[in-house]
Motif scaffolding. Structure first.
Motif, PDB file in Angstrom:
ATOM      1  N   HIS B 104       0.842  -1.194   0.000  1.00 30.05           N
ATOM      2  CA  HIS B 104       0.000   0.000   0.000  1.00 30.05           C
ATOM      3  C   HIS B 104       0.879   1.246   0.000  1.00 30.05           C
ATOM      4  O   HIS B 104       1.803   1.361   0.795  1.00 30.05           O
ATOM      5  N   CYS B 105       0.589   2.158  -0.927  1.00 29.21           N
ATOM      6  CA  CYS B 105       1.377   3.387  -1.005  1.00 29.21           C
ATOM      7  C   CYS B 105       0.702   4.459  -0.161  1.00 29.21           C
ATOM      8  O   CYS B 105      -0.475   4.757  -0.344  1.00 29.21           O
ATOM      9  N   GLN B 106       1.459   5.016   0.767  1.00 29.82           N
ATOM     10  CA  GLN B 106       0.871   6.025   1.644  1.00 29.82           C
ATOM     11  C   GLN B 106       0.820   7.395   0.983  1.00 29.82           C
ATOM     12  O   GLN B 106       0.157   8.300   1.448  1.00 29.82           O
ATOM     13  N   SER B 107       1.522   7.541  -0.102  1.00 26.68           N
ATOM     14  CA  SER B 107       1.551   8.829  -0.784  1.00 26.68           C
ATOM     15  C   SER B 107       0.362   9.006  -1.734  1.00 26.68           C
ATOM     16  O   SER B 107      -0.388   9.967  -1.627  1.00 26.68           O
ATOM     17  N   CYS B 108       0.171   8.060  -2.650  1.00 28.85           N
ATOM     18  CA  CYS B 108      -0.954   8.203  -3.590  1.00 28.85           C
ATOM     19  C   CYS B 108      -2.152   7.339  -3.181  1.00 28.85           C
ATOM     20  O   CYS B 108      -3.153   7.313  -3.884  1.00 28.85           O
ATOM     21  N   ASN B 109      -2.030   6.639  -2.066  1.00 32.82           N
ATOM     22  CA  ASN B 109      -3.122   5.845  -1.525  1.00 32.82           C
ATOM     23  C   ASN B 109      -3.602   4.731  -2.462  1.00 32.82           C
ATOM     24  O   ASN B 109      -4.784   4.445  -2.546  1.00 32.82           O
ATOM     25  N   CYS B 110      -2.682   4.142  -3.188  1.00 32.35           N
ATOM     26  CA  CYS B 110      -3.070   3.015  -4.037  1.00 32.35           C
ATOM     27  C   CYS B 110      -2.531   1.720  -3.431  1.00 32.35           C
ATOM     28  O   CYS B 110      -1.665   1.749  -2.566  1.00 32.35           O
ATOM     29  N   ASP B 111      -3.086   0.602  -3.887  1.00 30.38           N
ATOM     30  CA  ASP B 111      -2.513  -0.707  -3.560  1.00 30.38           C
ATOM     31  C   ASP B 111      -1.810  -1.218  -4.805  1.00 30.38           C
ATOM     32  O   ASP B 111      -2.320  -1.038  -5.907  1.00 30.38           O
ATOM     33  N   SER B 123      10.011   1.374  -4.697  1.00 27.60           N
ATOM     34  CA  SER B 123       9.125   2.539  -4.655  1.00 27.60           C
ATOM     35  C   SER B 123       7.779   2.164  -5.246  1.00 27.60           C
ATOM     36  O   SER B 123       7.638   1.123  -5.886  1.00 27.60           O
ATOM     37  N   CYS B 124       6.800   3.024  -5.026  1.00 23.87           N
ATOM     38  CA  CYS B 124       5.465   2.798  -5.579  1.00 23.87           C
ATOM     39  C   CYS B 124       5.544   2.872  -7.109  1.00 23.87           C
ATOM     40  O   CYS B 124       6.051   3.847  -7.642  1.00 23.87           O
ATOM     41  N   PRO B 125       5.045   1.859  -7.806  1.00 24.85           N
ATOM     42  CA  PRO B 125       5.164   1.864  -9.273  1.00 24.85           C
ATOM     43  C   PRO B 125       4.327   2.963  -9.923  1.00 24.85           C
ATOM     44  O   PRO B 125       4.559   3.326 -11.074  1.00 24.85           O
ATOM     45  N   LEU B 126       3.373   3.503  -9.163  1.00 28.58           N
ATOM     46  CA  LEU B 126       2.531   4.557  -9.740  1.00 28.58           C
ATOM     47  C   LEU B 126       3.159   5.938  -9.532  1.00 28.58           C
ATOM     48  O   LEU B 126       3.450   6.638 -10.491  1.00 28.58           O
ATOM     49  N   CYS B 127       3.401   6.301  -8.286  1.00 25.79           N
ATOM     50  CA  CYS B 127       3.848   7.677  -8.048  1.00 25.79           C
ATOM     51  C   CYS B 127       5.328   7.775  -7.705  1.00 25.79           C
ATOM     52  O   CYS B 127       5.876   8.876  -7.614  1.00 25.79           O
ATOM     53  N   GLY B 128       5.967   6.641  -7.478  1.00 27.78           N
ATOM     54  CA  GLY B 128       7.407   6.668  -7.207  1.00 27.78           C
ATOM     55  C   GLY B 128       7.768   6.950  -5.761  1.00 27.78           C
ATOM     56  O   GLY B 128       8.944   7.038  -5.418  1.00 27.78           O
ATOM     57  N   SER B 129       6.749   7.083  -4.912  1.00 28.36           N
ATOM     58  CA  SER B 129       7.011   7.367  -3.505  1.00 28.36           C
ATOM     59  C   SER B 129       7.691   6.181  -2.817  1.00 28.36           C
ATOM     60  O   SER B 129       7.490   5.022  -3.191  1.00 28.36           O
ATOM     61  N   LYS B 130       8.487   6.490  -1.807  1.00 26.87           N
ATOM     62  CA  LYS B 130       9.165   5.424  -1.080  1.00 26.87           C
ATOM     63  C   LYS B 130       8.449   5.058   0.208  1.00 26.87           C
ATOM     64  O   LYS B 130       8.886   4.174   0.947  1.00 26.87           O
TER      65      LYS B 130
END
Ligand SMILES: [Zn+2]
Lengths: 106, 182
Positions: B104-111, B123-130
Motif C-alpha cells: 500500500h502506497c501512503q503517498s498516492c493511496n493506491c494498492d 518505490s510505488c510503481p505509480l507515483c514513485g514514492s518510497k
C-alpha cells in the motif's frame, strides 16, 4: 514500458473505471514515447468470460502495469502469472491524474 | 471410500514454454506425450534449478513436506520417461494458484502488487514514492485458480496415471470435481 488504465470515457478527464472487465475504455500509455491510446473495451459486451477476455487483450499489447479500481479474484492470478504489476486506485482519479503520477510529477 | 482433501499448491509463475518436443529420433516414434503437471514443473524448478531443500520448497508451495516429495518424485519419473522413451512433454494442468505480494502506497493511496518476488520493491510503481507498507499474508486470503488452461485437469494428480491419459478425454469428468476437493 506500457501501462494500461481502465477508463470510463475516451478523454483525459475521464475517470479511472473501477470495473476492470466491464470498463468502457482501455487507455494504453507508453511511458517512453508518452503516446496515449484510447481503445474501446470490446470484451464489455460479452456475456461471460469478460475479465479473461480483457486480460488477454491487454497481455497482447505487452503491458507491464495495469491500473484499475478493482481486480476480481480470477483476474489477479492471470496478471500475476504474466508478471504484470496491478495497481488498485482507491479514490476517484482521472486518467490525467494517473499519467501525471506515472511520470512522477504532481 | 475416504476422499483425500487436497490443498492448492502455490506457484511462482508460469513456465516459459508449454512443453518440449524431442528431435532427431531414429525410429518413427508414436506421437505420445507425457503430461507434466504445473506443480510437478514447479517442484523441479525449486529443487533442481533453484537448488533448495525439499523442506524449503514445500513451504514455498504451501504444502506438506511428504506431499512435496511425492510431487517431486512423480515429476522426476515423468521427465525420465520422456527422456528415455523420446516423448513430448506437455506442461499443463494441476492444482496451482499464483500469488503476488501486495503493498500500500501512503503517498498516492493506491494498492499495488509485486508480481516478481525475486526483485525487491523500492518505490510505488505509480507515483514513485518510497513510503509504502507491505500487506502481510493473512490466512483469509483464499487461493484462486487460473481459469482456462489450468482448470481442465484439476483432478489429474489424484490419478497417478495421468501422464498416460489420451488427448482431452479427462476434461469432461474433471470439470467441477476439483472444487469439491478443496
Ligand atoms: Zn504511490
Amino acid at each position: 514500458m506500457k501501462v494500461a488504465i481502465t477508463s470510463t470515457g475516451n478523454s483525459l478527464n475521464s475517470n479511472v473505471d473501477s470495473r476492470f472487465g466491464r470498463c468502457s475504455y482501455f487507455v494504453i500509455y507508453d511511458k517512453e514515447t508518452e503516446a496515449i491510446e484510447f481503445i474501446p473495451n470490446q470484451s464489455q459486451k460479452l456475456t461471460e468470460g469478460v475479465g479473461t477476455s480483457a486480460v488477454e487483450f491487454l497481455l497482447s499489447r505487452n503491458i507491464s502495469m495495469v491500473v484499475s479500481g478493482e481486480f476480481g479474484s480470477k483476474i489477479k492470478p492471470m496478471f500475476d502469472s504474466r508478471k504484470v504489476t496491478m495497481i488498485v486506485v482507491k479514490e476517484p482519479k482521472t486518467i490525467d491524474d494517473i499519467i501525471k503520477l506515472i511520470n512522477h510529477k504532481k | 471410500m475416504k476422499r483425500r482433501v487436497r490443498r492448492m499448491r502455490r506457484m511462482h509463475s508460469l513456465p516459459a514454454v508449454k512443453g518440449f518436443s524431442p528431435f532427431g529420433s531414429v525410429q518413427n516414434l508414436e506421437d505420445k506425450t507425457v503430461y507434466l503437471l504445473l506443480e510437478e514443473y514447479e517442484s523441479i524448478r525449486l529443487c533442481d534449478y533453484d537448488m533448495i531443500t525439499h523442506q524449503e520448497a514445500s513451504v514455498i508451495m504451501g504444502i506438506s513436506r511428504p506431499t512435496f516429495t511425492r510431487i517431486y518424485a512423480s515429476a522426476r519419473q515423468k521427465v525420465a520417461k520422456a527422456f528415455v522413451e523420446g516423448l513430448k512433454i506437455s506442461i499443463e494442468g494441476g492444482k496451482v494458484y499464483f500469488d503476488s505480494d501486495w503493498y500500500h502506497c501512503q503517498s498516492c493511496n493506491c494498492d499495488f502488487s509485486n508480481p516478481d518476488k525475486t526483485t525487491e520493491v523500492k518505490s510505488c510503481p505509480l507515483c514513485g514514492s518510497k513510503s509504502f507498507t507491505h500487506y502481510q499474508d493473512d490466512e483469509s486470503k483464499s487461493p484462486e485458480i487460473v481459469e482456462k488452461d489450468l482448470e481442465d485437469c484439476f483432478n489429474s494428480s489424484e490419478n497417478r496415471r495421468h501422464g498416460r491419459r489420451k488427448g482431452k478425454n479427462c476434461r469432461e469428468n474433471i470439470q467441477g470435481k476439483g472444487r469439491n476437493l478443496v
